[in-house]
Design an enzyme around this catalytic site. Sequence first.
Site, mmCIF file in Angstrom:
data_model
loop_
_atom_site.group_PDB
_atom_site.id
_atom_site.type_symbol
_atom_site.label_atom_id
_atom_site.label_comp_id
_atom_site.label_asym_id
_atom_site.label_seq_id
_atom_site.Cartn_x
_atom_site.Cartn_y
_atom_site.Cartn_z
ATOM 1 N N HIS A 200 0.826 -1.227 0.000
ATOM 2 C CA HIS A 200 0.000 0.000 0.000
ATOM 3 C C HIS A 200 0.861 1.279 0.000
ATOM 4 C CE1 HIS A 200 -3.410 -2.574 0.506
ATOM 5 N NE2 HIS A 200 -3.035 -2.965 1.713
ATOM 6 N N ASP A 251 -5.042 -8.392 -3.447
ATOM 7 C CA ASP A 251 -5.308 -8.130 -2.029
ATOM 8 C C ASP A 251 -6.582 -8.815 -1.522
ATOM 9 O OD1 ASP A 251 -5.223 -7.098 0.516
ATOM 10 O OD2 ASP A 251 -5.278 -4.991 -0.038
HETATM 11 ZN ZN LIG Z 1 -3.155 -7.131 2.694
#
Ligand SMILES: [Zn+2]
Length: 335
Positions: A200, A251
Amino acid sequence: MPARLTLPGFVNTHSHAFQRALRGKTEGGDFWSWRESMLDLAGGLTPGHVRESYVETYREMRAAGYTAVGEFHYVGLAEAHAAVEAAHEAGIELVLLLSAYGRGGIDRFRQASVAEYLEQVEELAGAGARVGLAPHSVRACPREWLEEIGAYAAREDLVLHVHADEQPREIEECLAEHGLRPIELLAETGCLGPRTTIVHGTHADPRELDLLAESGARVCLCPATEANLGDGFPPLEGLLGRDIPLCVGSDSNVRIDPLEELREIEGTARRQQLRRNVIAVEALLEIGSGGGAAALGLDEWQDVEADLGHPSLRGVDPGDVPAALVHGCAADVFV
Ligand SMILES: [Zn+2]
């Protein structure tokens, strides 16, 4: 025989396969309430359920053009073995990124010590799994755990993946506990280096981005999930300006489509910079394939073939096909 174009397979650098079951669950006002439903789901997992359901999710990934996946796994050791078996059955290359979880989350998935965590990593590797280290986050790992895991990664030459800067609250808590932002803490504890992938990095500040660039670390962007969870936009100008290598992950698996992840990165960059062609098509495709392979420590992974007779590609000039894939196709174009 319809014409096909062979490309390096896409590499899904960051997956939590069990979260596929949460697609369509729209309750929860923010990331933190979504996390509650996610932990409820995780708490009920068994090795048998992982074995069965992960095969289906990995088959979907394989059909979407991903030929390798990094499974960031924080739901138990027996379940980790089941995930490895499921990937084998589905025909996808898997790197099991075993998560270290020292505090918070679900009781039965936490390790009692960092030594127990490293024993689990060694057991999986001893059983033939391709493994990487994954201190879950600065939330879940105390400072001593990060120091130990960083040193182990360097000594054993293993990749190290860690969530960081996904949500502002995590940064506030880290500042309160350590007087440092998450990526600063990772740097101080020896967790940043060329084997490191930050997952991220949405709210990384310029100083944190400098640390990433200096250390040779990578960033894994997960645009479909980051949009779905309301995480924010990645700091693309800062990442690209510093030549920080990027890769992508599905994800939460709310969508499984590497082309969509890449298109979202480029679309975000264009909106932010008010121009077109911010990242060249070849570089985008490399983010989706070779960038992920490097993050997972893979030298080889399978190719994938696009169907040039697919309606999305019909009539496209041969030289324009790579750009048409990124900008005009969904993953069903792969055969
Ligand atoms: Zn993750």
